[in-house]
Design a protein around this motif. Sequence first.
Motif, PDB file in Angstrom:
ATOM      1  N   TRP A   4     -46.916 -10.869  27.650  1.00 44.07           N
ATOM      2  CA  TRP A   4     -45.659 -11.512  28.006  1.00 44.07           C
ATOM      3  C   TRP A   4     -45.136 -12.328  26.829  1.00 44.07           C
ATOM      4  CZ3 TRP A   4     -41.470 -11.417  30.564  1.00 44.07           C
ATOM      5  CH2 TRP A   4     -40.672 -12.537  30.672  1.00 44.07           C
ATOM      6  N   GLN A   5     -46.028 -13.054  26.156  1.00 46.77           N
ATOM      7  CA  GLN A   5     -45.612 -13.853  25.005  1.00 46.77           C
ATOM      8  C   GLN A   5     -45.125 -12.956  23.863  1.00 46.77           C
ATOM      9  OE1 GLN A   5     -48.596 -16.518  23.450  1.00 46.77           O
ATOM     10  NE2 GLN A   5     -47.104 -17.640  22.235  1.00 46.77           N
ATOM     11  N   LEU A   6     -45.816 -11.837  23.630  1.00 47.16           N
ATOM     12  CA  LEU A   6     -45.370 -10.882  22.617  1.00 47.16           C
ATOM     13  C   LEU A   6     -43.964 -10.373  22.938  1.00 47.16           C
ATOM     14  CD1 LEU A   6     -48.359  -8.531  21.730  1.00 47.16           C
ATOM     15  CD2 LEU A   6     -46.860  -9.680  20.116  1.00 47.16           C
ATOM     16  N   PHE A   7     -43.773  -9.972  24.187  1.00 45.14           N
ATOM     17  CA  PHE A   7     -42.464  -9.466  24.594  1.00 45.14           C
ATOM     18  C   PHE A   7     -41.394 -10.535  24.408  1.00 45.14           C
ATOM     19  CE2 PHE A   7     -39.031  -8.701  27.599  1.00 45.14           C
ATOM     20  CZ  PHE A   7     -38.740  -7.372  27.345  1.00 45.14           C
ATOM     21  N   TYR A   8     -41.669 -11.746  24.845  1.00 43.08           N
ATOM     22  CA  TYR A   8     -40.711 -12.842  24.765  1.00 43.08           C
ATOM     23  C   TYR A   8     -40.348 -13.167  23.314  1.00 43.08           C
ATOM     24  CZ  TYR A   8     -38.813 -17.563  25.159  1.00 43.08           C
ATOM     25  OH  TYR A   8     -38.014 -18.672  25.058  1.00 43.08           O
ATOM     26  N   GLU A   9     -41.350 -13.278  22.447  1.00 44.56           N
ATOM     27  CA  GLU A   9     -41.095 -13.618  21.042  1.00 44.56           C
ATOM     28  C   GLU A   9     -40.249 -12.547  20.362  1.00 44.56           C
ATOM     29  OE1 GLU A   9     -41.670 -16.386  19.380  1.00 44.56           O
ATOM     30  OE2 GLU A   9     -42.731 -17.348  21.035  1.00 44.56           O
TER      31      GLU A   9
END
Length: 192
Positions: A4-9
């Motif tokens: 999720w953090q990868l996608f968001y960044e």
Amino acid sequence: MLYWQLFYEFFKTGLFAVGGGLATLPFLYDMSLRTSWFTPEDISNMIAVSQSTPGPLGINMAAYTGYITGGVLGSAVAVSGLVMPSLLIIILIARILTKMKANPWLEAAFYGLRPASLALIAAAWINVLNITYRPLGLLDLLGWGKAAEAAAPFFWQGLLLAAALFIGLKKWKLHPILIIVLAAAAGILFRL
């Protein structure tokens, strides 16, 4: 949570990096400072790998970052995050532009994005130069040298290699693939 953090960044990067792959570099530098996924010095390796593989620079860098962070799934998530804003915006713009082709406000907005794109690419170029060649204090005086403090001293071999490859490309009309192979071989030689 990592995915999720990868996608968001990368979604944020894809949303605001106007101007192509090099415009993603300031966002990657910021990402490297906020996360422990990679260091600012790793970005020069990411650029080298991304430039020597087929495909757009930004997508290759997202795939590279996602892979070193979360494997194959991380690579897919990072690329999806980077591409999603463009896809959504293009779908929205395609519908709006057919109705508002000659709107002066829209033309002015696109005209205003040009300097922002140029500034992002120039900032990326300065950071790459600072890490790769480590100019003698000029960038430090301007406040841009902090990211390269841990980098090696001036990389004169890289400057020599760039000059030789440029001359080879212009004078002897060497094929770009041969230039990439020679640069990779020289990089291995200088690192050993």
